[in-house]
Design a protein around this motif. Structure first.
Motif, mmCIF file in Angstrom:
data_model
loop_
_atom_site.group_PDB
_atom_site.id
_atom_site.type_symbol
_atom_site.label_atom_id
_atom_site.label_comp_id
_atom_site.label_asym_id
_atom_site.label_seq_id
_atom_site.Cartn_x
_atom_site.Cartn_y
_atom_site.Cartn_z
ATOM 1 N N ARG A 14 9.985 60.897 35.361
ATOM 2 C CA ARG A 14 9.744 59.735 35.948
ATOM 3 C C ARG A 14 9.160 58.795 34.851
ATOM 4 O O ARG A 14 9.511 57.473 35.071
ATOM 5 C CB ARG A 14 8.739 60.015 36.827
ATOM 6 C CG ARG A 14 9.128 60.594 38.005
ATOM 7 C CD ARG A 14 7.914 60.868 39.199
ATOM 8 N NE ARG A 14 8.616 61.600 40.321
ATOM 9 C CZ ARG A 14 9.276 60.893 41.278
ATOM 10 N NH1 ARG A 14 9.363 59.800 41.313
ATOM 11 N NH2 ARG A 14 9.368 61.753 42.390
ATOM 12 N N MET A 15 8.626 59.074 33.810
ATOM 13 C CA MET A 15 8.182 58.101 32.821
ATOM 14 C C MET A 15 9.376 57.573 32.038
ATOM 15 O O MET A 15 9.511 56.178 31.901
ATOM 16 C CB MET A 15 7.259 59.012 31.620
ATOM 17 C CG MET A 15 5.942 58.927 31.886
ATOM 18 S SD MET A 15 5.060 59.676 30.475
ATOM 19 C CE MET A 15 5.391 61.432 30.534
ATOM 20 N N ILE A 16 10.458 58.222 31.835
ATOM 21 C CA ILE A 16 11.791 57.710 31.362
ATOM 22 C C ILE A 16 12.347 56.672 32.170
ATOM 23 O O ILE A 16 13.067 55.724 31.656
ATOM 24 C CB ILE A 16 12.857 58.724 31.197
ATOM 25 C CG1 ILE A 16 12.197 59.804 30.075
ATOM 26 C CG2 ILE A 16 14.152 58.139 30.809
ATOM 27 C CD1 ILE A 16 13.033 61.076 29.985
ATOM 28 N N GLU A 19 8.699 54.892 36.105
ATOM 29 C CA GLU A 19 8.273 54.956 37.570
ATOM 30 C C GLU A 19 6.769 55.517 37.212
ATOM 31 O O GLU A 19 6.155 56.831 37.538
ATOM 32 C CB GLU A 19 9.140 56.194 38.330
ATOM 33 C CG GLU A 19 10.273 55.863 38.856
ATOM 34 C CD GLU A 19 11.027 56.851 39.428
ATOM 35 O OE1 GLU A 19 10.544 58.150 39.601
ATOM 36 O OE2 GLU A 19 12.236 56.666 39.942
ATOM 37 N N VAL A 20 6.016 54.409 36.727
ATOM 38 C CA VAL A 20 4.554 54.759 36.399
ATOM 39 C C VAL A 20 3.627 55.098 37.572
ATOM 40 O O VAL A 20 2.933 56.199 37.315
ATOM 41 C CB VAL A 20 3.945 53.713 35.716
ATOM 42 C CG1 VAL A 20 3.974 52.581 36.582
ATOM 43 C CG2 VAL A 20 2.843 53.850 35.333
ATOM 44 N N LEU A 53 1.691 58.954 29.207
ATOM 45 C CA LEU A 53 1.587 58.117 30.048
ATOM 46 C C LEU A 53 1.055 57.035 29.895
ATOM 47 O O LEU A 53 1.579 55.554 29.945
ATOM 48 C CB LEU A 53 1.440 58.736 31.373
ATOM 49 C CG LEU A 53 1.727 57.794 32.748
ATOM 50 C CD1 LEU A 53 3.253 57.375 32.745
ATOM 51 C CD2 LEU A 53 0.960 58.047 33.890
ATOM 52 N N ALA A 54 -0.246 57.118 29.571
ATOM 53 C CA ALA A 54 -1.269 55.898 29.133
ATOM 54 C C ALA A 54 -0.819 55.098 28.093
ATOM 55 O O ALA A 54 -0.798 53.817 27.984
ATOM 56 C CB ALA A 54 -2.453 56.445 28.793
ATOM 57 N N ALA A 60 -1.072 49.425 32.947
ATOM 58 C CA ALA A 60 -0.770 49.795 34.214
ATOM 59 C C ALA A 60 -2.114 50.345 34.951
ATOM 60 O O ALA A 60 -2.531 50.919 34.472
ATOM 61 C CB ALA A 60 0.478 51.004 34.212
ATOM 62 N N GLU A 61 -2.331 49.695 36.166
ATOM 63 C CA GLU A 61 -3.468 50.124 37.169
ATOM 64 C C GLU A 61 -3.126 51.558 37.485
ATOM 65 O O GLU A 61 -4.462 52.220 37.325
ATOM 66 C CB GLU A 61 -3.443 49.354 38.307
ATOM 67 C CG GLU A 61 -4.519 49.500 39.393
ATOM 68 C CD GLU A 61 -4.752 48.806 40.540
ATOM 69 O OE1 GLU A 61 -5.363 49.047 41.380
ATOM 70 O OE2 GLU A 61 -4.057 47.614 40.413
#
Length: 279
Positions: A14-16, A19-20, A53-54, A60-61
């Motif tokens: 999902r990161m790729i 889709e955060v 991810l961060a 990103a909220e």
């Protein structure tokens, strides 16, 4: 239920795809399971993927919400060093966001992030760092033209001084907070907040041995408090009149900022009491 290792693999995919939100939700669910005692999760791998991810989506909220879940889990595990790092990432999200566009919503969320980080510092016995979070909060209240927020935060600085037995400093902070409240008008909400400040001024006066002043401030507070909180203040007054220690308080504690209520939902505390507005 899917195995944690499969969830982490899906998160990387999902990161790729960018889709955060979905990735953050999946990771947050694992942190929540860990906080509830699930020991089948590899904490090091979960931490690594969460930080990745961060790093990929620093503004990103959903990243802030994810870091809150991680902070809660680490705190409940007693790993406050790791909790400090994840709470600091919460702050970095909203600090950068507010620097770019200080909307009222962003400022409120930044205040919550500072409150969370301060809670970790408080749990670690680091009062100077708690003070630092409050000072930053005051700076952002000034930027947002939220003088009521400034009054509240200055009052909280006073509570830190009171807890540290720095009584002269506490007196100065409470007096300044009271001045700002007085300058901001006579709305019912402001009267209540000012009354809470008067209660603290009364507790400080009693700590200083000035019973007359303590009774004055307690009396001034009574008119604008709800009955349950007023009942606590009357108990403070009776103790002062009897010359005995103040009873414990459930509704009017000394200090609200940075309290380690790890089970609180991520957006339930804004530590401002009134919405921040921008000019």
């Amino acid at each position: 239920m899917r195995r944690p290792i499969d969830v982490l693999a899906d998160v990387r995919l999902r990161m790729i795809k960018g889709e955060v939100g979905e990735a953050a939700d999946a990771l947050a669910a694992l942190w929540a399971l860990l906080a509830r005692g699930d020991r089948g999760i590899d904490v090091a791998k979960l931490h690594s993927v969460s930080i990745e991810l961060a790093d990929r989506f620093p503004l990103a909220e959903p990243v802030s919400m994810l870091m809150h879940h991680a902070t809660v889990a680490y705190a409940q595990l007693g790993d406050f060093l790791a909790a400090t790092s994840t709470a600091a990432r919460m702050v970095s999200v909203w600090r950068a966001t507010c620097q770019a566009d200080p909307t009222g919503d962003a400022l409120i969320r930044h205040a919550h992030a500072l409150d969370t980080l301060a809670a970790v510092y408080r749990a670690r016995g680091m009062p100077d760092e708690v003070t630092g979070c409050l000072v930053e909060l005051i700076e952002w209240h000034f930027i947002g033209d939220n003088r009521v927020g400034v009054a509240w935060a200055v009052r909280e600085l006073g509570t830190l001084a009171l807890l540290a037995d720095d009584l002269d400093n506490a007196a100065h902070k409470f007096a300044r907070s009271d001045e700002i409240y007085a300058e901001e008008g006579d709305a019912a909400e402001l009267r209540r907040e000012r009354a809470e400040c008067h209660v603290l001024m009364g507790r400080l006066a009693y700590r200083q041995g000035n019973t007359t002043a303590a009774l004055h401030w307690f009396g001034a507070a009574l008119e604008h408090l709800a009955e349950d909180t007023a009942a606590e203040v009357r108990a403070f007054m009776r103790a002062a009149e009897a010359g005995i220690p103040q009873p414990p308080s459930k509704l009017l504690p000394i200090g609200e900022f940075g309290q380690p209520i790890w089970t609180a939902p991520p957006t339930s505390r804004n530590c401002t009491k009134t919405p921040i507005t921008t000019s």
